[in-house]
Design an enzyme around this catalytic site. Structure first.
Site, short mmCIF file in Angstrom:
data_model
loop_
_atom_site.label_atom_id
_atom_site.label_comp_id
_atom_site.label_asym_id
_atom_site.label_seq_id
_atom_site.Cartn_x
_atom_site.Cartn_y
_atom_site.Cartn_z
N SER B 115 0.82 -1.21 0.00
CA SER B 115 0.00 0.00 0.00
C SER B 115 0.86 1.27 0.00
O SER B 115 0.36 2.35 -0.28
CB SER B 115 -0.94 0.01 1.21
OG SER B 115 -0.21 0.18 2.40
N LYS B 152 0.03 4.08 6.44
CA LYS B 152 -0.63 5.05 5.55
C LYS B 152 -0.01 6.44 5.69
O LYS B 152 0.67 6.72 6.68
CB LYS B 152 -2.13 5.16 5.91
CG LYS B 152 -2.93 3.89 5.85
CD LYS B 152 -3.30 3.51 4.43
CE LYS B 152 -4.06 2.18 4.43
NZ LYS B 152 -4.22 1.64 3.10
#
Lengths: 193, 193
Positions: B115, B152
């Site tokens: 990610s 993130k």
DNA sequence: TTGACAGGTGAACGAATGTTCACTATACTT
DNA sequence: AAGTATAGTGAACATTCGTTCACCTGTCAA
């Protein structure tokens, strides 16, 4: 004794450890702490250990505090972030121990330019470079091309050698004369902010 | 005694050092080497030191040959790779000292998934995470979303908070309930095999 | 066959180690 | 003012340290 003072004392001992690669004896701590009596040292260390700034092993020998506590897996699902309670149970490891096998020939270099950006190596990143290592295909090497040092992918097909940038806008280099490889990258490190 | 054998002995001692963070005493080496007499140890160590596989300091204490040696921080790549002569002049530094300001609250985590690939963080990379730090926009954070821990980008617009992946195929997350931030990434590390 | 030598054993040594004891000086309570 | 806690000194202690000594054993070249 004040907690911050004790922390500072522990730091002084760690400084000795960093410099001498071993923990000081109580006699040597007389100098570090500027004391006259080994018993004063004894009590001081006891306080430091009680506070947890330093530890002793099973044989009662003073241990250096490790900078990095645990190496732990951040699982995508289950693992979670460790709680302080779990920490104690984990194995500890040093980042340097983990990355470096030959300290003598390992260097830290700062990368300039964006020729390796596709490999996740950005401008300003550090790379750990090991000298005296023969590169294999796929290795990231520090090579001298036209009197300039660059970071490239190393590729070998039979006897032919290429230096490939991980960025399309740079050409693949086919060394004409002798190729000078300064070292092979064994790790890359990016510090944020 | 055979050179290779001596090298192996030195390795055994280093193994003890890695495990115990200190060099073994001669008595402890009796076990390591499976000997009965400290004098045999004494002679063996003398041979090892003579061969240069280990060293003693000024006080005659045995030193570990390779660990915890400070790294030499060199200039940028374009500045050229240093010659051995130049090395001496350069600053010496510990990688851990450079990266870590709060050892107590810093952890090493392994990243899973892709990610963050656009940020140069790949599957299997390590990240140094500092707990107890309030994230700013642009920071890489370890956050808990739907009972999963993920890496993130952190973004804040006024009072609203987003978690953005550095990979288009993952959606931006707008936390509905309370957001748990486990820590802020202060460095990322990739080890090449 | 001899003798040198490498590598081991076991005992002993002085020095250094961590620890404990008795005592002193100072600061802080109450 | 008396009492207590803290942090220091100096001396003593048993233990462990690295080192040295005398001696034993097997290998190998002369």
């Amino acid at each position: 004794m004040d907690t911050n003072t004790l922390r500072k004392y522990a730091t002084d001992i760690n400084a000795f450890y960093m410099k001498n690669r071993r923990m000081p004896s109580y006699s040597e701590m007389l100098d570090i702490f500027d004391l006259r009596s080994k018993n004063a040292v004894f009590k001081r260390i006891a306080s430091i250990v009680k506070k947890g700034f330093l530890e002793k092993d099973q044989k009662g020998k003073l241990l250096p505090k490790r900078l990095i506590k645990p190496l732990r897996l951040l699982g995508s699902v289950s693992a979670g972030f460790p709680s302080p309670a779990e920490e104690e149970l984990q194995d500890v490891m040093s980042l340097e121990d983990y990355l470096i096998t030959n300290p003598q020939s390992t260097y830290l270099l700062k990368v300039e330019g964006d020729s390796m950006i596709k490999a996740g190596i950005h401008h300003g990143d550090l790379i750990l470079v090991e000298k005296n290592r023969t590169p294999k295909t796929g290795d990231i090497v520090i090579a001298q091309v036209d009197n300039e040092w660059t970071v490239k992918y190393f590729e070998q097909k039979g006897k032919r050698v290429f230096l490939k940038a991980a960025n399309e806008k740079y050409p693949t280099i086919i060394p004409t004369q002798e190729l000078v490889i300064a070292g092979v990258a064994i790790a890359s490190i990016r510090k944020y902010k």
